[in-house]
Design an enzyme around this catalytic site. Structure first.
Site, PDB file in Angstrom:
ATOM      1  N   SER A  21      34.661  51.771  49.365  1.00 54.44           N
ATOM      2  CA  SER A  21      34.844  51.098  50.890  1.00 54.44           C
ATOM      3  C   SER A  21      34.990  52.356  51.859  1.00 54.44           C
ATOM      4  CB  SER A  21      36.385  50.552  50.675  1.00 54.44           C
ATOM      5  OG  SER A  21      36.409  49.389  50.038  1.00 54.44           O
ATOM      6  N   LYS A  70      47.218  45.311  44.008  1.00 55.98           N
ATOM      7  CA  LYS A  70      46.867  43.931  44.535  1.00 55.98           C
ATOM      8  C   LYS A  70      47.775  42.863  44.432  1.00 55.98           C
ATOM      9  CE  LYS A  70      41.658  43.802  44.838  1.00 55.98           C
ATOM     10  NZ  LYS A  70      40.563  42.801  44.602  1.00 55.98           N
ATOM     11  N   ASP A 105      38.288  38.506  49.290  1.00 55.25           N
ATOM     12  CA  ASP A 105      37.353  38.500  48.415  1.00 55.25           C
ATOM     13  C   ASP A 105      36.548  36.931  48.116  1.00 55.25           C
ATOM     14  OD1 ASP A 105      37.346  40.807  47.346  1.00 55.25           O
ATOM     15  OD2 ASP A 105      38.811  40.420  45.921  1.00 55.25           O
ATOM     16  N   ASN A 130      38.477  34.994  33.351  1.00 54.69           N
ATOM     17  CA  ASN A 130      39.782  34.283  33.987  1.00 54.69           C
ATOM     18  C   ASN A 130      40.652  35.431  34.310  1.00 54.69           C
ATOM     19  OD1 ASN A 130      40.017  34.352  30.915  1.00 54.69           O
ATOM     20  ND2 ASN A 130      42.223  34.009  31.527  1.00 54.69           N
ATOM     21  N   ALA A 133      39.216  38.382  39.637  1.00 54.50           N
ATOM     22  CA  ALA A 133      37.973  38.240  40.345  1.00 54.50           C
ATOM     23  C   ALA A 133      37.943  36.473  40.386  1.00 54.50           C
ATOM     24  CB  ALA A 133      36.977  38.919  40.154  1.00 54.50           C
ATOM     25  N   TYR A 229      27.993  44.730  40.360  1.00 55.91           N
ATOM     26  CA  TYR A 229      27.023  45.393  41.313  1.00 55.91           C
ATOM     27  C   TYR A 229      26.170  46.552  40.703  1.00 55.91           C
ATOM     28  CZ  TYR A 229      31.222  47.186  42.739  1.00 55.91           C
ATOM     29  OH  TYR A 229      32.381  47.624  43.297  1.00 55.91           O
TER      30      TYR A 229
HETATM   31  P1  NAP Z   1      39.802  41.520  35.077  1.00 55.57           P
HETATM   32  O1  NAP Z   1      41.015  41.021  35.924  1.00 55.57           O
HETATM   33  O2  NAP Z   1      40.029  42.688  34.126  1.00 55.57           O
HETATM   34  O3  NAP Z   1      39.274  40.124  34.611  1.00 55.57           O
HETATM   35  C1  NAP Z   1      38.324  40.403  33.540  1.00 55.57           C
HETATM   36  C2  NAP Z   1      37.907  39.127  32.846  1.00 55.57           C
HETATM   37  O4  NAP Z   1      36.872  39.158  31.885  1.00 55.57           O
HETATM   38  C3  NAP Z   1      39.121  38.755  31.957  1.00 55.57           C
HETATM   39  O5  NAP Z   1      39.251  37.249  31.730  1.00 55.57           O
HETATM   40  C4  NAP Z   1      38.657  38.989  30.515  1.00 55.57           C
HETATM   41  O6  NAP Z   1      39.276  38.399  29.393  1.00 55.57           O
HETATM   42  C5  NAP Z   1      37.293  38.937  30.431  1.00 55.57           C
HETATM   43  N1  NAP Z   1      36.466  39.886  29.687  1.00 55.57           N
HETATM   44  C6  NAP Z   1      36.559  41.043  29.487  1.00 55.57           C
HETATM   45  N2  NAP Z   1      35.626  41.500  28.726  1.00 55.57           N
HETATM   46  C7  NAP Z   1      35.138  40.508  27.915  1.00 55.57           C
HETATM   47  C8  NAP Z   1      34.156  40.057  27.098  1.00 55.57           C
HETATM   48  N3  NAP Z   1      33.738  41.198  26.317  1.00 55.57           N
HETATM   49  N4  NAP Z   1      34.038  38.928  26.700  1.00 55.57           N
HETATM   50  C9  NAP Z   1      34.240  38.022  27.392  1.00 55.57           C
HETATM   51  N5  NAP Z   1      35.282  38.164  28.256  1.00 55.57           N
HETATM   52  C10 NAP Z   1      35.666  39.193  28.594  1.00 55.57           C
HETATM   53  O7  NAP Z   1      38.782  42.204  36.032  1.00 55.57           O
HETATM   54  P2  NAP Z   1      38.244  41.432  37.509  1.00 55.57           P
HETATM   55  O8  NAP Z   1      38.861  42.258  38.543  1.00 55.57           O
HETATM   56  O9  NAP Z   1      38.466  40.063  37.341  1.00 55.57           O
HETATM   57  O10 NAP Z   1      36.624  41.855  37.624  1.00 55.57           O
HETATM   58  C11 NAP Z   1      35.981  41.174  36.596  1.00 55.57           C
HETATM   59  C12 NAP Z   1      34.244  41.727  37.144  1.00 55.57           C
HETATM   60  O11 NAP Z   1      34.071  41.313  38.401  1.00 55.57           O
HETATM   61  C13 NAP Z   1      34.412  43.185  37.129  1.00 55.57           C
HETATM   62  O12 NAP Z   1      32.726  43.231  36.526  1.00 55.57           O
HETATM   63  C14 NAP Z   1      34.085  43.645  38.417  1.00 55.57           C
HETATM   64  O13 NAP Z   1      33.644  44.933  38.752  1.00 55.57           O
HETATM   65  C15 NAP Z   1      33.762  42.597  39.198  1.00 55.57           C
HETATM   66  N6  NAP Z   1      33.957  42.492  40.612  1.00 55.57           N
HETATM   67  C16 NAP Z   1      33.280  42.458  41.579  1.00 55.57           C
HETATM   68  C17 NAP Z   1      33.693  42.299  42.882  1.00 55.57           C
HETATM   69  C18 NAP Z   1      32.697  42.280  43.975  1.00 55.57           C
HETATM   70  O14 NAP Z   1      33.023  42.537  45.159  1.00 55.57           O
HETATM   71  N7  NAP Z   1      31.385  42.277  43.610  1.00 55.57           N
HETATM   72  C19 NAP Z   1      35.051  42.069  43.033  1.00 55.57           C
HETATM   73  C20 NAP Z   1      36.149  41.983  42.053  1.00 55.57           C
HETATM   74  C21 NAP Z   1      35.536  42.238  40.734  1.00 55.57           C
HETATM   75  P3  NAP Z   1      40.797  39.025  28.636  1.00 55.57           P
HETATM   76  O15 NAP Z   1      41.726  38.606  29.846  1.00 55.57           O
HETATM   77  O16 NAP Z   1      40.850  38.020  27.629  1.00 55.57           O
HETATM   78  O17 NAP Z   1      40.754  40.387  28.513  1.00 55.57           O
END
Ligand code: NAP
Length: 285
Positions: A21, A70, A105, A130, A133, A229
Site C-alpha cells: 500500500s 481488521k 475490498d 470462507n 476475503a 496476485y
Molecule cells: P483467510 O481468512 O485465511 O481465508 C482463507 C480461506 O481459504 C479459508 O476458508 C481457508 O479454510 C481456505 N483454505 C486455506 N487453505 C486451503 C486449502 N489448501 N484448501 C482449501 N481451502 C483452503 O485468508 P483471506 O484473507 O480470506 O485471503 C484469501 C486469499 O485472498 C489469499 O490468497 C489472499 O492473498 C487473497 N486476498 C487478495 C486480496 C486482493 O486485494 N487481491 C485481498 C484479500 C485477500 P480454513 O478456514 O478451513 O482454513
C-alpha cells in the site's frame, strides 16, 4: 517533499513490512501533487487503542488496516459503514469528529466486473473459501445482483458460522454453504467462480482449487476470478483461460480497494493507472 504542512496517511498491521500500500499510495500522492505522505505503522495487537488515540492526537488524516487488526479495530471506531458491518471487517479509516471505518475490498473486487456487460441476475456465484476475503466477495456478489451465492469450504463448523453471520447482517444475501465434496454438483450453471483460498499462491504455483475438467464443465460465459496476485496468472486462471472463460486476477482488486480509500481521504479522483503501474513495477511485471 515532506514539509511543515504535510498531512499523514498510513497502513497499520503486524507485521506490515510486506504491505504494498505505501508504494501504491505514495505514487498516487505524487501524481496528484498532494501534500500528503503515506507510511507503514507496525502496531502490536495490545497497542491498537494507544496507536489510534495517538493518530487522532497527531491529526492523521486516515489509514488502512491489514492483518491482524481488521476486526479488532471495529469496537474502537465511532462509525462503521453498513458494508463493513456486513463483511465484519474494516480496511479503511478516516477522521470525522471520531474515527470512521468502512471496507473497500468489496468495491475493489467489483470494479473489474463492472466493466463487463452482463445480466448478473443470471449469474449464480461460486466462492471457494470462507475466510476474510470471501466475506467481501459475498457482499460484492450480493451488490452485483447474483441470484444465489454458493460458498465452498473445508471446515463445517466454520461454514455454519459463516452462513449464520449473514442472517443477522445488514445485507441479506441469498447464500448457501457447501463442502468441497459437493463441488461438482454446484458447477453446471455458475456464472462467476471466485478463488478466495490461498491455493495456487506462490510458492505453490502448480496448485489450483478447480481441475481442468471442472473448469471445462462451466458455462461458456462464466468468469473465473482469482484473488491471488502472485503469481499472475495463477494455475487456476491459466486453466480457465484455456477453457475459454473470462479471467480476472487479484491485482486489480488490490489497486481498486486502494483507489476507493484514497478517494475517501482526499475527495479527489484517484490516478488508478499510476497506482496499478507502481505495483506492476514493484512486482517486476
Ligand atoms: P483467510 O481468512 O485465511 O481465508 C482463507 C480461506 O481459504 C479459508 O476458508 C481457508 O479454510 C481456505 N483454505 C486455506 N487453505 C486451503 C486449502 N489448501 N484448501 C482449501 N481451502 C483452503 O485468508 P483471506 O484473507 O480470506 O485471503 C484469501 C486469499 O485472498 C489469499 O490468497 C489472499 O492473498 C487473497 N486476498 C487478495 C486480496 C486482493 O486485494 N487481491 C485481498 C484479500 C485477500 P480454513 O478456514 O478451513 O482454513
Amino acid at each position: 517533499m515532506i514539509k511543515g504542512t504535510t498531512q499523514l496517511l498510513g497502513v497499520i498491521g503486524y507485521p506490515v513490512k510486506h504491505s504494498m500500500s505505501p508504494i501504491m499510495h505514495n505514487a498516487a500522492i505524487a501524481t496528484l501533487g498532494l501534500d500528503y505522505a503515506y507510511l507503514p505503522f507496525p502496531i502490536a495487537p495490545d497497542q491498537l487503542k494507544t496507536a489510534i488515540d495517538g493518530f487522532a492526537a497527531v491529526g492523521l488524516k486516515g489509514f488502512n488496516i491489514t492483518i491482524p487488526h481488521k476486526q479488532t479495530i471495529m469496537p474502537l471506531l465511532a462509525n462503521i459503514s453498513d458494508v463493513a458491518q456486513a463483511i465484519g471487517a474494516v480496511n479503511t479509516v478516516w477522521w470525522n469528529d471520531g474515527w470512521c471505518g468502512t471496507n473497500t475490498d468489496a468495491a475493489g473486487f467489483l470494479a473489474p466486473l463492472q466493466t463487463l456487460e452482463r445480466d448478473w441476475s443470471q449469474c449464480p456465484a461460486l466462492i471457494l473459501g470462507n475466510g476474510g476475503a470471501a466475506r467481501a466477495v459475498v457482499a460484492a456478489c450480493h451488490q452485483l445482483g447474483c441470484p444465489d451465492i454458493r460458498v465452498v469450504g473445508r471446515n463445517t463448523e466454520k461454514l455454519t458460522a459463516f452462513a449464520q453471520s449473514w442472517q443477522t447482517s445488514p445485507l441479506k444475501p441469498n447464500l448457501a454453504v457447501h463442502t468441497w465434496e459437493q463441488l461438482d454438483d454446484l458447477l453446471p450453471d455458475v456464472g462467476l467462480v471466485v478463488n478466495s483460498t490461498p491455493v495456487g499462491m506462490a510458492p505453490e504455483t502448480d496448485a489450483s482449487p478447480l481441475n481442468e475438467t471442472q473448469l471445462n464443465g462451466l458455462p461458456e460465459q462464466a468468469i473465473a476470478y482469482d484473488l491471488i496476485y502472485t503469481p499472475r496468472p495463477t494455475q487456476f486462471l491459466r486453466q480457465a483461460a484455456r477453457a475459454g472463460l473470462v479471467t480476472f486476477d487479484g491485482l486489480e482488486m488490490l489497486v481498486q480497494q486502494g483507489a476507493a480509500a484514497l478517494e475517501i481521504w482526499t475527495q479527489q479522483s484517484p490516478p488508478v493507472s499510476t497506482m496499478r503501474q507502481s505495483l506492476l513495477d514493484h512486482l517486476g511485471q
